[in-house]
Design a protein around this motif. Structure first.
Motif, PDB file in Angstrom:
ATOM      1  N   PHE B  95      59.299 -17.993  81.030  1.00 55.91           N
ATOM      2  CA  PHE B  95      60.381 -17.701  81.977  1.00 55.91           C
ATOM      3  C   PHE B  95      61.450 -18.790  81.944  1.00 55.91           C
ATOM      4  CE2 PHE B  95      57.261 -14.757  83.833  1.00 55.91           C
ATOM      5  CZ  PHE B  95      58.066 -13.662  84.077  1.00 55.91           C
ATOM      6  N   GLU B  96      60.996 -20.021  81.861  1.00 56.70           N
ATOM      7  CA  GLU B  96      61.951 -21.135  81.814  1.00 56.70           C
ATOM      8  C   GLU B  96      62.890 -21.013  80.623  1.00 56.70           C
ATOM      9  OE1 GLU B  96      60.150 -25.025  81.889  1.00 56.70           O
ATOM     10  OE2 GLU B  96      59.562 -24.791  83.984  1.00 56.70           O
ATOM     11  N   GLN B  97      62.301 -20.849  79.457  1.00 54.59           N
ATOM     12  CA  GLN B  97      63.153 -20.778  78.260  1.00 54.59           C
ATOM     13  C   GLN B  97      64.036 -19.531  78.319  1.00 54.59           C
ATOM     14  OE1 GLN B  97      63.247 -19.375  74.579  1.00 54.59           O
ATOM     15  NE2 GLN B  97      62.951 -17.510  75.769  1.00 54.59           N
ATOM     16  N   PHE B  98      63.519 -18.466  78.918  1.00 54.61           N
ATOM     17  CA  PHE B  98      64.308 -17.242  79.039  1.00 54.61           C
ATOM     18  C   PHE B  98      65.550 -17.466  79.885  1.00 54.61           C
ATOM     19  CE2 PHE B  98      65.284 -13.463  81.588  1.00 54.61           C
ATOM     20  CZ  PHE B  98      65.623 -12.576  80.573  1.00 54.61           C
ATOM     21  N   PHE B  99      65.363 -18.089  81.037  1.00 54.91           N
ATOM     22  CA  PHE B  99      66.505 -18.287  81.933  1.00 54.91           C
ATOM     23  C   PHE B  99      67.455 -19.377  81.463  1.00 54.91           C
ATOM     24  CE2 PHE B  99      63.929 -15.912  85.052  1.00 54.91           C
ATOM     25  CZ  PHE B  99      64.906 -15.023  85.460  1.00 54.91           C
ATOM     26  N   HIS B 100      67.007 -20.202  80.533  1.00 51.89           N
ATOM     27  CA  HIS B 100      67.888 -21.238  80.020  1.00 51.89           C
ATOM     28  C   HIS B 100      68.576 -20.811  78.732  1.00 51.89           C
ATOM     29  CE1 HIS B 100      65.783 -23.744  82.924  1.00 51.89           C
ATOM     30  NE2 HIS B 100      66.790 -24.576  82.818  1.00 51.89           N
ATOM     31  N   SER B 101      68.238 -19.619  78.257  1.00 50.88           N
ATOM     32  CA  SER B 101      68.730 -19.174  76.958  1.00 50.88           C
ATOM     33  C   SER B 101      70.190 -18.751  76.976  1.00 50.88           C
ATOM     34  CB  SER B 101      67.875 -18.017  76.436  1.00 50.88           C
ATOM     35  OG  SER B 101      68.093 -16.875  77.236  1.00 50.88           O
ATOM     36  N   GLN B 102      70.816 -18.855  78.122  1.00 46.59           N
ATOM     37  CA  GLN B 102      72.207 -18.417  78.186  1.00 46.59           C
ATOM     38  C   GLN B 102      73.178 -19.584  78.047  1.00 46.59           C
ATOM     39  OE1 GLN B 102      73.682 -17.135  81.853  1.00 46.59           O
ATOM     40  NE2 GLN B 102      72.839 -18.838  82.973  1.00 46.59           N
ATOM     41  N   VAL B 104      74.163 -21.352  75.289  1.00 43.78           N
ATOM     42  CA  VAL B 104      75.136 -21.150  74.230  1.00 43.78           C
ATOM     43  C   VAL B 104      75.699 -19.734  74.308  1.00 43.78           C
ATOM     44  CG1 VAL B 104      75.560 -21.283  71.765  1.00 43.78           C
ATOM     45  CG2 VAL B 104      73.760 -22.678  72.805  1.00 43.78           C
ATOM     46  N   LYS B 105      76.997 -19.647  74.463  1.00 45.56           N
ATOM     47  CA  LYS B 105      77.620 -18.339  74.627  1.00 45.56           C
ATOM     48  C   LYS B 105      78.650 -18.037  73.556  1.00 45.56           C
ATOM     49  CE  LYS B 105      77.094 -17.466  79.522  1.00 45.56           C
ATOM     50  NZ  LYS B 105      77.794 -16.943  80.691  1.00 45.56           N
ATOM     51  N   ALA B 106      78.972 -16.800  73.436  1.00 48.35           N
ATOM     52  CA  ALA B 106      80.002 -16.374  72.485  1.00 48.35           C
ATOM     53  C   ALA B 106      80.503 -15.008  72.912  1.00 48.35           C
ATOM     54  CB  ALA B 106      79.432 -16.304  71.085  1.00 48.35           C
ATOM     55  N   PHE B 107      81.600 -14.598  72.352  1.00 56.94           N
ATOM     56  CA  PHE B 107      82.117 -13.277  72.652  1.00 56.94           C
ATOM     57  C   PHE B 107      81.664 -12.288  71.586  1.00 56.94           C
ATOM     58  CE2 PHE B 107      85.138 -15.915  74.935  1.00 56.94           C
ATOM     59  CZ  PHE B 107      85.263 -15.233  76.126  1.00 56.94           C
TER      60      PHE B 107
END
Lengths: 110, 110
Positions: B95-102, B104-107
């Motif tokens: 869950f931790e890694q899931f919620f932190h996976s955002q 790095v972002k891109a369009f």
DNA sequence: AATATTGTTCGTAATTTTACGAACAACAAA
DNA sequence: TTTGTTGTTCGTAAAATTACGAACAATATT
């Protein structure tokens, strides 16, 4: 007084269960991961990532939206989806406090 | 070489979804919270906490056990339940890694 | 041997979930 | 006005979930 009213968070089981339930399907996890890696994207982009019909994708998106984890916005003729930042962080908080709640222990068996 | 084989964790959608699905019901969250606040306890103690039949409690416990979040041990004539520490931490990690996976972002939309 | 305690399993019913194709709605373009 | 693009909604079917009482199993106790 009452100035923190809108900040109060109740870590109730129903809310956590609703977030968890929405995450309880591999396809929806995939969608969330995809959206979390982007700022936003259109329905078609999501559909392209998945090997299922658009009707089913739409249905999964609706569930994620109902749970509050994502939001959609019409940009005719497309629909732009993105993570609901506020609730995403709320969910993160709920899960965090949940998994840390086992710190204090005691025996209940005699 | 290969010395870390048993440590490798694949953050696959199926595993995370299975954990989430198990947590996707208020009663099961309640059970997990209760068990997490204790070292262990008997079926009867859990049943006492809940306003539902023992058959239903047993069913929920089975699902949590199948998902790996808890474990049961027979202590005739009782059955002692507790959090499955290893998988609990694994779930927490997922869950931790899931919620932190955002981060790095891109369009993806043009 | 009969009785009591503790939980699981069985059978069942109502509801929800999951998935799909087809139909539809909204708008843009030809 | 017809055609095309983009997604949602409808109808439906199969499967899974949720809940319960009753029956059962395993073991102590009387």
């Amino acid at each position: 007084m009452d100035s923190c009213k809108n900040k109060e968070i109740t870590f109730d089981n129903e809310t956590l269960a609703r977030f968890a339930k929405a995450m309880g399907h591999p396809t929806r996890i995939e969608i969330l991961r995809f959206l979390a890696s982007l700022d936003s994207c259109y329905f078609g982009d999501i559909h392209n990532e998945l090997p299922i019909s658009k009707a089913t994708v739409s249905q999964h998106l609706k569930e994620l939206k109902d749970a509050g984890l994502i939001q959609g916005e019409i940009e005719t003729p497309k629909v732009k989806y993105c993570i609901n930042q506020e609730n995403w962080e709320k969910a993160q908080l709920y899960f965090e406090q949940f998994f840390h709640s086992q710190q204090v222990k005691a025996f209940c068996c005699k």
